[in-house]
Write a protein that holds these residues in place. Sequence first.
Motif, PDB file in Angstrom:
ATOM      1  N   ALA A  65       0.847  -1.198   0.000  1.00 33.00           N
ATOM      2  CA  ALA A  65       0.000   0.000   0.000  1.00 33.00           C
ATOM      3  C   ALA A  65       0.882   1.247   0.000  1.00 33.00           C
ATOM      4  O   ALA A  65       0.619   2.216  -0.714  1.00 33.00           O
ATOM      5  CB  ALA A  65      -0.916  -0.008   1.220  1.00 33.00           C
ATOM      6  N   HIS A  66       1.962   1.210   0.774  1.00 37.47           N
ATOM      7  CA  HIS A  66       2.923   2.317   0.832  1.00 37.47           C
ATOM      8  C   HIS A  66       3.511   2.570  -0.568  1.00 37.47           C
ATOM      9  O   HIS A  66       3.492   3.694  -1.071  1.00 37.47           O
ATOM     10  CB  HIS A  66       4.022   1.953   1.833  1.00 37.47           C
ATOM     11  CG  HIS A  66       5.147   2.940   1.939  1.00 37.47           C
ATOM     12  ND1 HIS A  66       5.411   3.634   3.075  1.00 37.47           N
ATOM     13  CD2 HIS A  66       6.085   3.328   1.037  1.00 37.47           C
ATOM     14  CE1 HIS A  66       6.457   4.423   2.887  1.00 37.47           C
ATOM     15  NE2 HIS A  66       6.888   4.251   1.640  1.00 37.47           N
ATOM     16  N   GLU A  67       4.003   1.509  -1.201  1.00 33.46           N
ATOM     17  CA  GLU A  67       4.660   1.680  -2.512  1.00 33.46           C
ATOM     18  C   GLU A  67       3.648   2.102  -3.579  1.00 33.46           C
ATOM     19  O   GLU A  67       3.939   2.950  -4.416  1.00 33.46           O
ATOM     20  CB  GLU A  67       5.372   0.389  -2.934  1.00 33.46           C
ATOM     21  CG  GLU A  67       6.482  -0.055  -1.995  1.00 33.46           C
ATOM     22  CD  GLU A  67       7.476   1.051  -1.673  1.00 33.46           C
ATOM     23  OE1 GLU A  67       7.783   1.873  -2.559  1.00 33.46           O
ATOM     24  OE2 GLU A  67       7.937   1.107  -0.515  1.00 33.46           O
ATOM     25  N   PHE A  68       2.458   1.502  -3.552  1.00 27.86           N
ATOM     26  CA  PHE A  68       1.476   1.855  -4.582  1.00 27.86           C
ATOM     27  C   PHE A  68       0.920   3.258  -4.390  1.00 27.86           C
ATOM     28  O   PHE A  68       0.461   3.871  -5.346  1.00 27.86           O
ATOM     29  CB  PHE A  68       0.380   0.794  -4.682  1.00 27.86           C
ATOM     30  CG  PHE A  68       0.778  -0.286  -5.645  1.00 27.86           C
ATOM     31  CD1 PHE A  68       0.625  -0.099  -7.016  1.00 27.86           C
ATOM     32  CD2 PHE A  68       1.374  -1.449  -5.207  1.00 27.86           C
ATOM     33  CE1 PHE A  68       1.050  -1.051  -7.920  1.00 27.86           C
ATOM     34  CE2 PHE A  68       1.801  -2.416  -6.095  1.00 27.86           C
ATOM     35  CZ  PHE A  68       1.637  -2.220  -7.454  1.00 27.86           C
ATOM     36  N   ALA A  69       0.994   3.769  -3.164  1.00 26.47           N
ATOM     37  CA  ALA A  69       0.613   5.178  -2.967  1.00 26.47           C
ATOM     38  C   ALA A  69       1.614   6.073  -3.696  1.00 26.47           C
ATOM     39  O   ALA A  69       1.234   6.998  -4.419  1.00 26.47           O
ATOM     40  CB  ALA A  69       0.575   5.504  -1.476  1.00 26.47           C
ATOM     41  N   HIS A  70       2.939   5.777  -3.532  1.00 25.68           N
ATOM     42  CA  HIS A  70       3.958   6.535  -4.285  1.00 25.68           C
ATOM     43  C   HIS A  70       3.665   6.423  -5.789  1.00 25.68           C
ATOM     44  O   HIS A  70       3.672   7.413  -6.518  1.00 25.68           O
ATOM     45  CB  HIS A  70       5.354   5.949  -4.064  1.00 25.68           C
ATOM     46  CG  HIS A  70       5.954   6.167  -2.706  1.00 25.68           C
ATOM     47  ND1 HIS A  70       5.956   7.373  -2.078  1.00 25.68           N
ATOM     48  CD2 HIS A  70       6.626   5.314  -1.882  1.00 25.68           C
ATOM     49  CE1 HIS A  70       6.599   7.251  -0.907  1.00 25.68           C
ATOM     50  NE2 HIS A  70       7.000   6.012  -0.774  1.00 25.68           N
ATOM     51  N   ALA A  71       3.444   5.172  -6.245  1.00 20.95           N
ATOM     52  CA  ALA A  71       3.309   4.906  -7.684  1.00 20.95           C
ATOM     53  C   ALA A  71       2.069   5.592  -8.264  1.00 20.95           C
ATOM     54  O   ALA A  71       2.129   6.217  -9.321  1.00 20.95           O
ATOM     55  CB  ALA A  71       3.245   3.393  -7.927  1.00 20.95           C
ATOM     56  N   LEU A 156       9.998   5.318  10.584  1.00 18.18           N
ATOM     57  CA  LEU A 156      11.310   4.983  10.009  1.00 18.18           C
ATOM     58  C   LEU A 156      11.500   5.645   8.655  1.00 18.18           C
ATOM     59  O   LEU A 156      12.559   6.179   8.348  1.00 18.18           O
ATOM     60  CB  LEU A 156      11.436   3.464   9.837  1.00 18.18           C
ATOM     61  CG  LEU A 156      11.962   2.684  11.029  1.00 18.18           C
ATOM     62  CD1 LEU A 156      11.973   1.184  10.716  1.00 18.18           C
ATOM     63  CD2 LEU A 156      13.373   3.148  11.388  1.00 18.18           C
ATOM     64  N   ASN A 157      10.440   5.606   7.830  1.00 18.30           N
ATOM     65  CA  ASN A 157      10.552   6.188   6.496  1.00 18.30           C
ATOM     66  C   ASN A 157      10.657   7.703   6.533  1.00 18.30           C
ATOM     67  O   ASN A 157      11.093   8.314   5.562  1.00 18.30           O
ATOM     68  CB  ASN A 157       9.375   5.781   5.625  1.00 18.30           C
ATOM     69  CG  ASN A 157       9.631   4.452   4.937  1.00 18.30           C
ATOM     70  OD1 ASN A 157      10.513   4.359   4.090  1.00 18.30           O
ATOM     71  ND2 ASN A 157       8.897   3.433   5.336  1.00 18.30           N
ATOM     72  N   LEU A 158      10.244   8.306   7.657  1.00 13.64           N
ATOM     73  CA  LEU A 158      10.301   9.768   7.745  1.00 13.64           C
ATOM     74  C   LEU A 158      11.639  10.269   8.286  1.00 13.64           C
ATOM     75  O   LEU A 158      11.841  11.468   8.423  1.00 13.64           O
ATOM     76  CB  LEU A 158       9.143  10.297   8.593  1.00 13.64           C
ATOM     77  CG  LEU A 158       7.790  10.302   7.851  1.00 13.64           C
ATOM     78  CD1 LEU A 158       6.659  10.661   8.795  1.00 13.64           C
ATOM     79  CD2 LEU A 158       7.814  11.267   6.667  1.00 13.64           C
ATOM     80  N   LEU A 164      15.603   7.762   2.106  1.00 10.68           N
ATOM     81  CA  LEU A 164      14.295   7.529   2.734  1.00 10.68           C
ATOM     82  C   LEU A 164      13.314   8.633   2.338  1.00 10.68           C
ATOM     83  O   LEU A 164      13.706   9.721   1.915  1.00 10.68           O
ATOM     84  CB  LEU A 164      14.460   7.503   4.256  1.00 10.68           C
ATOM     85  CG  LEU A 164      15.405   6.407   4.774  1.00 10.68           C
ATOM     86  CD1 LEU A 164      15.609   6.559   6.271  1.00 10.68           C
ATOM     87  CD2 LEU A 164      14.838   5.030   4.458  1.00 10.68           C
ATOM     88  N   ASP A 165      12.025   8.359   2.518  1.00  7.78           N
ATOM     89  CA  ASP A 165      10.996   9.340   2.144  1.00  7.78           C
ATOM     90  C   ASP A 165      11.206  10.664   2.883  1.00  7.78           C
ATOM     91  O   ASP A 165      11.004  11.742   2.325  1.00  7.78           O
ATOM     92  CB  ASP A 165       9.601   8.788   2.458  1.00  7.78           C
ATOM     93  CG  ASP A 165       9.261   7.596   1.565  1.00  7.78           C
ATOM     94  OD1 ASP A 165       9.751   7.566   0.423  1.00  7.78           O
ATOM     95  OD2 ASP A 165       8.514   6.712   2.019  1.00  7.78           O
ATOM     96  N   GLY A 166      11.605  10.580   4.162  1.00  5.75           N
ATOM     97  CA  GLY A 166      11.860  11.790   4.937  1.00  5.75           C
ATOM     98  C   GLY A 166      12.983  12.611   4.302  1.00  5.75           C
ATOM     99  O   GLY A 166      12.937  13.847   4.286  1.00  5.75           O
TER     100      GLY A 166
END
Length: 371
Positions: A65-71, A156-158, A164-166
């Motif tokens: 869900a995280h990756e497909f939100a980016h995509a 963690l991603n922030l 990282l996304d952050g």
Amino acid sequence: MNGTIPLGRFAGVPVRAHPSALIMVVGFTVMLAVDTLPSLTVASTPAYWLTAGIFGVLFVGSLLAHEFAHAALARRLGIPVESVTLWMFGGATALGYDPPTPGKAAGIAGIGPAVNGGLGVVSYVLAAGLGPDWLSGLPTAGLLVLTVFNLLLAVLNLLPGAPLDGGRLLQAWLWHRSGDRARATATTAVIGQGLGGGLIGFGTVLLVNQNILDGFWLLMLGSFILAAASAERAAPPRARVPDVPVGQVMTVNPIIAPAWWTVEEFIGHLINHGFPYRLFPVRDEQGAPVGMVTRGDLFGIEPSLRRTVHVRDITHPLDSRFLARPDEPLAAVIRRTPLRPAQDTVIVIDDRGPIGVLTATDVRRTSTTAA
Ligand SMILES: [Zn+2]
């Protein structure tokens, strides 16, 4: 990432998995079944394993869900998505090229952690609704673990260092403030290196203190962040770029995609030339440039369709960020597009059409001859 296995396509995006993804999923499921769930509630062994299996699937679902939100957002903003890959540390979404503005970059980076934050809240509300007594508490316990997992994933991603996304969010903000994308990229890459080094240090301390599993995992994660951040720093820094026009540095006679060829024909042509770069100008029968196509666009077409889909069907309009004129100073071009090794390509165009391409290799060659 090398050695990945195709899992199929979802919403037109190829989904792949690295073998290390299996270790991560199995590890998570076993940990749930033998350690986490038994510490939260009393049940039979088969019930622990069944619950762990179900939440193992939901765990992978949270990563996807995280990756497909980016995509999905990237695609909505007009940026092609090459693939979504699952691996040991979660997932990665490969875009055809970097977002063209700080606002778009921030949106695409931020939406991944935001989705995990949302999923964390939803699973917490569900757990609270079920209450501890429901089916001796196992579904409730699983939902609480899913809550913690999603919130951890968001936090963690922030962390504010590339890749990282952050780090991407910080980069977008610095870029917005200074207008200098290359410097923003370099700054977040340095922070990423520091972050990677810090995690390696922390992991080593845990290993020394006999906390083997967490220590090893942090050591690996730190090494990955350090390597990825270092690769971003390898983009040629502007200060060291020689003061020459693009025409002096570029590779002449670039490979140009004929719009009327099929995808299969053009991929065959590229195989013969060893895929020298990632972005190709497209021309019509008269030789006029009509757009550009990325390597990811070509391989995004399913093999069975490559005979019938033509290059023109997947051509994007020429994006000014990836264009340069031969008399333009090299430093000005790198300010627009950082030219990371094996990532970015700039098409050099004059009144006759595309006459060359510019990649990190061209710049590095000039830098070393100039030094
Ligand atoms: Zn992300």
